[in-house]
Design a protein around this motif. Sequence first.
Motif, PDB file in Angstrom:
ATOM      1  N   LYS A  26       0.848  -1.189   0.000  1.00 56.27           N
ATOM      2  CA  LYS A  26       0.000   0.000   0.000  1.00 56.27           C
ATOM      3  C   LYS A  26       0.885   1.240   0.000  1.00 56.27           C
ATOM      4  O   LYS A  26       1.860   1.313   0.747  1.00 56.27           O
ATOM      5  CB  LYS A  26      -0.877  -0.027   1.265  1.00 56.27           C
ATOM      6  N   SER A  27       0.548   2.211  -0.809  1.00 55.27           N
ATOM      7  CA  SER A  27       1.332   3.444  -0.864  1.00 55.27           C
ATOM      8  C   SER A  27       1.125   4.261   0.403  1.00 55.27           C
ATOM      9  O   SER A  27      -0.020   4.429   0.836  1.00 55.27           O
ATOM     10  CB  SER A  27       0.911   4.289  -2.070  1.00 55.27           C
ATOM     11  N   PRO A  28       2.196   4.804   0.982  1.00 54.09           N
ATOM     12  CA  PRO A  28       2.047   5.558   2.238  1.00 54.09           C
ATOM     13  C   PRO A  28       1.342   6.892   2.066  1.00 54.09           C
ATOM     14  O   PRO A  28       0.929   7.495   3.050  1.00 54.09           O
ATOM     15  CB  PRO A  28       3.490   5.769   2.711  1.00 54.09           C
ATOM     16  N   TYR A  29       1.182   7.344   0.835  1.00 51.48           N
ATOM     17  CA  TYR A  29       0.474   8.629   0.685  1.00 51.48           C
ATOM     18  C   TYR A  29      -0.754   8.524  -0.194  1.00 51.48           C
ATOM     19  O   TYR A  29      -1.706   9.283  -0.067  1.00 51.48           O
ATOM     20  CB  TYR A  29       1.425   9.706   0.148  1.00 51.48           C
ATOM     21  N   LEU A  30      -0.760   7.542  -1.111  1.00 48.36           N
ATOM     22  CA  LEU A  30      -1.967   7.317  -1.922  1.00 48.36           C
ATOM     23  C   LEU A  30      -2.995   6.522  -1.131  1.00 48.36           C
ATOM     24  O   LEU A  30      -4.185   6.519  -1.455  1.00 48.36           O
ATOM     25  CB  LEU A  30      -1.609   6.583  -3.213  1.00 48.36           C
ATOM     26  N   HIS A  31      -2.505   5.827  -0.125  1.00 47.61           N
ATOM     27  CA  HIS A  31      -3.348   5.003   0.761  1.00 47.61           C
ATOM     28  C   HIS A  31      -4.165   3.999  -0.031  1.00 47.61           C
ATOM     29  O   HIS A  31      -5.335   3.753   0.255  1.00 47.61           O
ATOM     30  CB  HIS A  31      -4.275   5.899   1.608  1.00 47.61           C
ATOM     31  N   GLN A  32      -3.531   3.467  -1.080  1.00 47.40           N
ATOM     32  CA  GLN A  32      -4.180   2.399  -1.853  1.00 47.40           C
ATOM     33  C   GLN A  32      -3.137   1.372  -2.246  1.00 47.40           C
ATOM     34  O   GLN A  32      -1.940   1.666  -2.303  1.00 47.40           O
ATOM     35  CB  GLN A  32      -4.837   2.995  -3.102  1.00 47.40           C
ATOM     36  N   VAL A  33      -3.606   0.152  -2.499  1.00 52.41           N
ATOM     37  CA  VAL A  33      -2.687  -0.920  -2.903  1.00 52.41           C
ATOM     38  C   VAL A  33      -2.124  -0.595  -4.284  1.00 52.41           C
ATOM     39  O   VAL A  33      -2.869  -0.273  -5.206  1.00 52.41           O
ATOM     40  CB  VAL A  33      -3.409  -2.280  -2.918  1.00 52.41           C
ATOM     41  N   ILE A  34      -0.806  -0.640  -4.397  1.00 52.70           N
ATOM     42  CA  ILE A  34      -0.172  -0.291  -5.683  1.00 52.70           C
ATOM     43  C   ILE A  34       0.489  -1.510  -6.324  1.00 52.70           C
ATOM     44  O   ILE A  34       1.097  -1.424  -7.381  1.00 52.70           O
ATOM     45  CB  ILE A  34       0.887   0.820  -5.491  1.00 52.70           C
ATOM     46  N   GLY A  35       0.351  -2.645  -5.688  1.00 49.85           N
ATOM     47  CA  GLY A  35       0.927  -3.854  -6.270  1.00 49.85           C
ATOM     48  C   GLY A  35       0.993  -4.956  -5.222  1.00 49.85           C
ATOM     49  O   GLY A  35       0.761  -4.705  -4.041  1.00 49.85           O
ATOM     50  N   GLU A  36       1.291  -6.154  -5.685  1.00 52.62           N
ATOM     51  CA  GLU A  36       1.422  -7.296  -4.776  1.00 52.62           C
ATOM     52  C   GLU A  36       2.702  -8.050  -5.098  1.00 52.62           C
ATOM     53  O   GLU A  36       3.087  -8.147  -6.278  1.00 52.62           O
ATOM     54  CB  GLU A  36       0.217  -8.240  -4.942  1.00 52.62           C
ATOM     55  N   LEU A 328       5.078   9.774   6.199  1.00 55.79           N
ATOM     56  CA  LEU A 328       5.995   8.717   6.642  1.00 55.79           C
ATOM     57  C   LEU A 328       5.555   7.367   6.095  1.00 55.79           C
ATOM     58  O   LEU A 328       4.443   7.219   5.583  1.00 55.79           O
ATOM     59  CB  LEU A 328       6.062   8.698   8.169  1.00 55.79           C
ATOM     60  N   ILE A 329       6.436   6.405   6.214  1.00 52.33           N
ATOM     61  CA  ILE A 329       6.274   5.122   5.525  1.00 52.33           C
ATOM     62  C   ILE A 329       5.016   4.369   5.939  1.00 52.33           C
ATOM     63  O   ILE A 329       4.438   3.636   5.126  1.00 52.33           O
ATOM     64  CB  ILE A 329       7.527   4.243   5.731  1.00 52.33           C
ATOM     65  N   ASP A 330       4.584   4.549   7.166  1.00 41.62           N
ATOM     66  CA  ASP A 330       3.336   3.876   7.569  1.00 41.62           C
ATOM     67  C   ASP A 330       2.777   4.537   8.834  1.00 41.62           C
ATOM     68  O   ASP A 330       3.435   5.346   9.482  1.00 41.62           O
ATOM     69  CB  ASP A 330       3.540   2.370   7.782  1.00 41.62           C
ATOM     70  N   THR A 331       1.582   4.117   9.186  1.00 48.46           N
ATOM     71  CA  THR A 331       0.889   4.736  10.318  1.00 48.46           C
ATOM     72  C   THR A 331       1.632   4.475  11.625  1.00 48.46           C
ATOM     73  O   THR A 331       1.754   5.349  12.471  1.00 48.46           O
ATOM     74  CB  THR A 331      -0.561   4.188  10.417  1.00 48.46           C
ATOM     75  N   LYS A 332       2.176   3.278  11.733  1.00 48.90           N
ATOM     76  CA  LYS A 332       2.918   2.917  12.963  1.00 48.90           C
ATOM     77  C   LYS A 332       4.100   3.870  13.179  1.00 48.90           C
ATOM     78  O   LYS A 332       4.349   4.341  14.289  1.00 48.90           O
ATOM     79  CB  LYS A 332       3.426   1.470  12.837  1.00 48.90           C
ATOM     80  N   SER A 333       4.803   4.185  12.112  1.00 42.50           N
ATOM     81  CA  SER A 333       5.941   5.113  12.217  1.00 42.50           C
ATOM     82  C   SER A 333       5.451   6.508  12.590  1.00 42.50           C
ATOM     83  O   SER A 333       6.053   7.183  13.429  1.00 42.50           O
ATOM     84  CB  SER A 333       6.716   5.153  10.896  1.00 42.50           C
ATOM     85  N   ALA A 334       4.362   6.927  11.985  1.00 41.15           N
ATOM     86  CA  ALA A 334       3.822   8.259  12.282  1.00 41.15           C
ATOM     87  C   ALA A 334       3.340   8.322  13.731  1.00 41.15           C
ATOM     88  O   ALA A 334       3.572   9.316  14.428  1.00 41.15           O
ATOM     89  CB  ALA A 334       2.682   8.591  11.335  1.00 41.15           C
ATOM     90  N   ASP A 335       2.721   7.236  14.196  1.00 40.06           N
ATOM     91  CA  ASP A 335       2.291   7.186  15.608  1.00 40.06           C
ATOM     92  C   ASP A 335       3.503   7.309  16.533  1.00 40.06           C
ATOM     93  O   ASP A 335       3.458   8.034  17.538  1.00 40.06           O
ATOM     94  CB  ASP A 335       1.573   5.856  15.902  1.00 40.06           C
ATOM     95  N   PHE A 336       4.591   6.624  16.172  1.00 41.85           N
ATOM     96  CA  PHE A 336       5.792   6.642  17.022  1.00 41.85           C
ATOM     97  C   PHE A 336       6.364   8.064  17.106  1.00 41.85           C
ATOM     98  O   PHE A 336       6.675   8.553  18.193  1.00 41.85           O
ATOM     99  CB  PHE A 336       6.845   5.675  16.458  1.00 41.85           C
ATOM    100  N   GLU A 359      -2.877  12.297   8.804  1.00 40.67           N
ATOM    101  CA  GLU A 359      -2.635  10.869   8.536  1.00 40.67           C
ATOM    102  C   GLU A 359      -1.155  10.532   8.792  1.00 40.67           C
ATOM    103  O   GLU A 359      -0.673  10.761   9.898  1.00 40.67           O
ATOM    104  CB  GLU A 359      -3.075  10.503   7.106  1.00 40.67           C
ATOM    105  N   ASN A 360      -0.420  10.060   7.762  1.00 38.51           N
ATOM    106  CA  ASN A 360       1.003   9.717   7.997  1.00 38.51           C
ATOM    107  C   ASN A 360       1.908  10.942   7.921  1.00 38.51           C
ATOM    108  O   ASN A 360       3.108  10.829   8.155  1.00 38.51           O
ATOM    109  CB  ASN A 360       1.502   8.738   6.917  1.00 38.51           C
TER     110      ASN A 360
END
Length: 479
Positions: A26-36, A328-336, A359-360
């Motif tokens: 999932k993109s950290p700023y588009l907040h959508q899946v961009i690939g698998e 930031l790369i993900d919500t967990k990092s932003a929370d930290f 958000e992030n």
Amino acid sequence: MTSGVHKFYINGEWKNSESGHTIAIKSPYLHQVIGEVQAVTKAEVDEAIQYAHEAQAKWADVSLQERGSYLYKWADELVHMQDEIAEVIMKEVGKAYNDAKKEVVRTADFIRYTIEEAEHTQGESMRGDSFPGGSKSKIAIVERVPLGVVLAISPFNYPVNLSAAKIAPALMAGNAVVFKPATQGALSGTKMIEALSKAGLPKGLVNLVTGKGSDIGDYIVEHKGINMISFTGGTETGNHLAKTATKVPLVLELGGKDPGIVREDADLDEAVKQIISGAFSYSGQRCTAIKRVLVHEKVADELVSMLKEEIDKLAVGSPEDNSTVVPLIDTKSADFVQGLITDAIEKGATLITGNKREENLIYPTLLDHVTGDMQVAWEEPFGPVLPIIRVTSDEEAVSITNESEYGLQASIFTKDINKAFAIANKIEVGSVQINGRTERGPDHFPFIGVKGSGMGVQGIKKSIESMTREKITVLNLAE
Ligand code: NAP
Ligand code: G3P
């Protein structure tokens, strides 16, 4: 290439995993899946390592010139594909587009320099009679030979550069590679391997295994078929890896808490320029980011005011707009990061600017009067928060610097070169920048972290050395 399911690369082929599972990125700023990417199985890890050993046995006999010819093609392919790779990096790790392109071009330069460095790395010969009682008819020829299969594990923040920084030296040294990218970086890593596959490298020499470190990491690290591990990532992960790895050479490049030490005689205009760039580029998501400022109290007020003025000018927003401060790369990092800011303010730090979140996206935050009881004084934020710690002497700055569990780099800002060296000689870090921001580049410089920041040395020549060992042949000539 971003949307869609991507294959892993084994023995020169792109394959879907037998696991039938994929990992959505999932993109950290588009907040959508961009690939698998594939979640490979342990059996597929075994296969990758087996193919690597088979390929390496032949590769060890390939000349340096021929090895280099493949890697030159890889570098050229990266440059050719720079726009599409940069777009993937941007979408996957939120890096500003221009910075992402620079990362790709820097990687091509890295590969080319690695080829040249390897081609000019020579061994040595030694005379027996240079030792008491030794015979001059004994001559030792000391060469460097490959270790076998190198496991390259890379972090999210330079998903192409810090991966190639392992793969290129490994290959030029005559090794094969099993490459495990950061999951949030695996699309970029896959794109990089796509470029490499176009170079026509012998099959099995480089194998890309995608999957969560928490799922397959220990298995690969402990695998008896791995002959060397080159790891870049967080200190906690690195320490865990060091405990699980078997008796193989290990290079760890880990976290940091690089101080910017500002003496009372510093050129504050230059110091501010370097600190702003060092602390806030790519939202501070650099191991070598300046993550604390230790400033002499006599110039602290002026420095803080100048820093605030520049911070408030920083471009904040989408990487598509080439913002400096990006989500930031993900919500967990932003929370930290937000937690560090909140903790410091609750404990009495002065908020100069920032402490705003969408958000992030954490807005660049400057905290003054930070003290040792605050987490932000010691933790690695990996985010756009800069604590100001006021000191009364060089000795206090050295003491606080060395109290950190980390020891990556440090910057010293002063007009007095003697004082700069006096401080540099006392602080426990890998590298000291005098009147410059902390940074890894240029990439041929040795790059080292000590204490909690790592073990072993990178930098092109050192990386080649770390992926080889000495082999000694002694000639016993007729008397
Ligand atoms: P991370 O979470 O430690 O992950 C680094 C790599 O380790 C990823 O590929 C990860 O895979 C893998 N991994 C996780 N658990 C593992 C296990 N048990 N065994 C083997 N591998 C495992 O670090 P990150 O978040 O990607 O990067 C940020 C950190 O790296 C920061 O602390 C930064 O300071 C540090 N860093 C240091 C340098 C340097 O040169 N010193 C450079 C860049 C970054 P998954 O992604 O699948 O979990
Ligand atoms: O965190 C990545 C580390 O290698 C920093 O690279 O060139 O931004 O200092 P650089």
